[in-house]
Design a protein around this motif. Structure first.
Motif: not given
Length: 181
Positions: A38-43
């Motif tokens: 989720e963090f990797a796809l956030f930015k």
């Protein structure tokens, strides 16, 4: 399969093992990888990097899929003679059988494992043998090399570039089976 393909397959397999271990852990209730995804796809920058990694894995998968349907299943052979009528070929297995027959003519040879390598300058023959304990290895090796070269050139008509002998072991039993020429 060449070295690059073997290396690529090894790295791909290792990556797939790691991926499926993580998927298995997530299925068992571990939530940290989901948070990381989720963090990797956030930015935006991180989404591009994840997308590029996915594209690389898709391309590698397609390469292996295409290679699996390739027509490289033909029998390995060595070109012997080419004439106006066509080509005469002999399989590597047939050459290995000639080598085995030649080596087993030498007194005191217990086991033979030949390997043939086809090269532009002629074939290379690598022979692993197990010999009887009472033999002089240098003389037996010389005899093996001479017989193999002579028989391959006479029977198959191939140019023998090298014959290398590896005495892999000395037989422990004392019974020596003499071979008859």
């Amino acid at each position: 399969m060449n070295f690059f393909d073997r290396l690529l397959l090894g790295l791909y397999s290792l990556s797939m093992v790691i991926l499926f271990v993580v998927v298995g852990l997530v299925a068992a209730g571990w939530t940290t990888p989901l948070d990381l995804l989720e963090f990797a796809l956030f930015k935006q920058d991180q989404r591009i990097a994840v997308g590029l990694v996915a594209i690389v894995f898709i391309l590698i998968s397609l390469k292996f899929l295409i290679n699996s349907f390739g027509t490289k299943n033909e029998v390995m052979h060595a070109l012997i003679k080419e004439s106006a009528m066509g080509q005469v070929r002999i399989t590597v297995q047939a050459l290995e059988n000639i080598v085995k027959k030649s080596v087993l003519q030498v007194r005191g040879i217990r086991e033979v494992q030949p390997r043939i390598i086809s090269r532009p300058e002629g074939i290379g023959v690598f022979i692993h043998v197990i010999v009887a304990p009472d033999l002089a290895i240098p003389q037996v090796s010389d005899e093996i090399q001479e017989k193999v070269k002579e028989n391959l050139e006479r029977i198959a008509g191939v140019n023998v570039h090298a014959v290398k002998v590896l005495v892999e072991n000395i037989a422990t039993d004392m019974k020596v089976r003499d071979r008859v020429n």
